[in-house]
Design a protein around this motif. Structure first.
Motif, PDB file in Angstrom:
ATOM      1  N   UNK A  92      19.468  -2.190   1.790  1.00  0.00           N
ATOM      2  CA  UNK A  92      18.867  -1.259   1.120  1.00  0.00           C
ATOM      3  C   UNK A  92      17.264  -0.819   2.239  1.00  0.00           C
ATOM      4  N   UNK A  93      17.128  -2.186   2.865  1.00  0.00           N
ATOM      5  CA  UNK A  93      16.061  -1.922   3.905  1.00  0.00           C
ATOM      6  C   UNK A  93      16.612  -1.022   4.818  1.00  0.00           C
ATOM      7  N   UNK A  94      18.216  -1.821   5.841  1.00  0.00           N
ATOM      8  CA  UNK A  94      18.745  -1.055   7.070  1.00  0.00           C
ATOM      9  C   UNK A  94      18.046   0.711   6.406  1.00  0.00           C
ATOM     10  N   UNK A  95      18.936   1.012   4.926  1.00  0.00           N
ATOM     11  CA  UNK A  95      19.046   2.131   4.009  1.00  0.00           C
ATOM     12  C   UNK A  95      18.011   2.901   4.828  1.00  0.00           C
ATOM     13  N   UNK A  96      17.197   2.540   3.939  1.00  0.00           N
ATOM     14  CA  UNK A  96      15.800   3.489   3.974  1.00  0.00           C
ATOM     15  C   UNK A  96      14.927   3.631   5.659  1.00  0.00           C
ATOM     16  N   UNK A  97      15.216   3.117   6.233  1.00  0.00           N
ATOM     17  CA  UNK A  97      14.823   2.432   7.538  1.00  0.00           C
ATOM     18  C   UNK A  97      16.168   3.684   8.352  1.00  0.00           C
ATOM     19  N   UNK A  98      16.939   3.860   8.062  1.00  0.00           N
ATOM     20  CA  UNK A  98      18.001   4.902   8.880  1.00  0.00           C
ATOM     21  C   UNK A  98      17.837   6.273   8.418  1.00  0.00           C
ATOM     22  N   UNK A  99      17.417   6.684   6.468  1.00  0.00           N
ATOM     23  CA  UNK A  99      17.256   8.225   6.269  1.00  0.00           C
ATOM     24  C   UNK A  99      16.652   8.730   6.490  1.00  0.00           C
TER      25      UNK A  99
ATOM     26  N   UNK B  39      24.524 -18.644  -5.266  1.00  0.00           N
ATOM     27  CA  UNK B  39      23.720 -17.747  -5.990  1.00  0.00           C
ATOM     28  C   UNK B  39      22.676 -16.636  -5.455  1.00  0.00           C
ATOM     29  N   UNK B  40      21.935 -17.227  -4.892  1.00  0.00           N
ATOM     30  CA  UNK B  40      21.561 -16.105  -3.885  1.00  0.00           C
ATOM     31  C   UNK B  40      21.229 -15.034  -3.319  1.00  0.00           C
ATOM     32  N   UNK B  41      22.499 -15.233  -2.441  1.00  0.00           N
ATOM     33  CA  UNK B  41      23.035 -14.635  -1.137  1.00  0.00           C
ATOM     34  C   UNK B  41      23.439 -13.098  -1.514  1.00  0.00           C
ATOM     35  N   UNK B  42      23.835 -12.957  -2.242  1.00  0.00           N
ATOM     36  CA  UNK B  42      24.075 -11.457  -2.567  1.00  0.00           C
ATOM     37  C   UNK B  42      23.128 -10.532  -2.245  1.00  0.00           C
ATOM     38  N   UNK B  43      22.033 -11.170  -3.734  1.00  0.00           N
ATOM     39  CA  UNK B  43      20.426 -10.427  -3.787  1.00  0.00           C
ATOM     40  C   UNK B  43      20.155 -10.426  -2.272  1.00  0.00           C
ATOM     41  N   UNK B  44      20.135 -10.962  -0.945  1.00  0.00           N
ATOM     42  CA  UNK B  44      19.396 -10.670   0.036  1.00  0.00           C
ATOM     43  C   UNK B  44      20.740  -9.659   0.788  1.00  0.00           C
ATOM     44  N   UNK B  45      21.478  -9.997   0.711  1.00  0.00           N
ATOM     45  CA  UNK B  45      22.187  -9.503   0.965  1.00  0.00           C
ATOM     46  C   UNK B  45      22.230  -7.376   1.052  1.00  0.00           C
ATOM     47  N   UNK B  46      22.030  -7.772  -0.608  1.00  0.00           N
ATOM     48  CA  UNK B  46      21.624  -6.449  -1.241  1.00  0.00           C
ATOM     49  C   UNK B  46      20.159  -5.622  -0.888  1.00  0.00           C
ATOM     50  N   UNK B  47      18.993  -6.345  -0.467  1.00  0.00           N
ATOM     51  CA  UNK B  47      17.434  -6.039  -0.172  1.00  0.00           C
ATOM     52  C   UNK B  47      17.674  -5.630   1.386  1.00  0.00           C
ATOM     53  N   UNK B  48      19.284  -6.435   1.695  1.00  0.00           N
ATOM     54  CA  UNK B  48      18.776  -6.227   3.859  1.00  0.00           C
ATOM     55  C   UNK B  48      19.331  -4.828   4.107  1.00  0.00           C
TER      56      UNK B  48
END
Length: 63
Positions: free
Chosen positions: A44-51, A33-42
């Motif tokens: 978002x983190x990669x997207x925020x780093x690349x922005x 159940x928590x896997x999709x939330x952790x995937x979304x966090x990762x």
């Protein structure tokens, strides 16, 4: 000495007992159940780093 150690081993709870099946099932359900939330966090983190670097490359030159 051997008899005393055997008595101690029988009296002490087994430390290598396998975990309960319900605990394993609960952990598996929770992780699933928590896997999709952790995937979304990762993501978002990669997207925020690349922005900031994306601003350096205009889109008109890439197409």
């Amino acid at each position: 000495m051997t008899a005393a150690s055997q008595r101690t081993d029988r009296a002490a709870p087994s430390r290598s007992a396998p975990p309960c099946g319900r605990a394993l099932a609960s952990a598996g359900v929770l992780a699933t159940l928590l896997a999709p939330f952790s995937l979304a966090a990762v993501r978002a983190d990669v997207q925020g780093t690349a922005a900031p670097f994306a601003a350096l490359l205009p889109l008109s030159e890439l197409s």
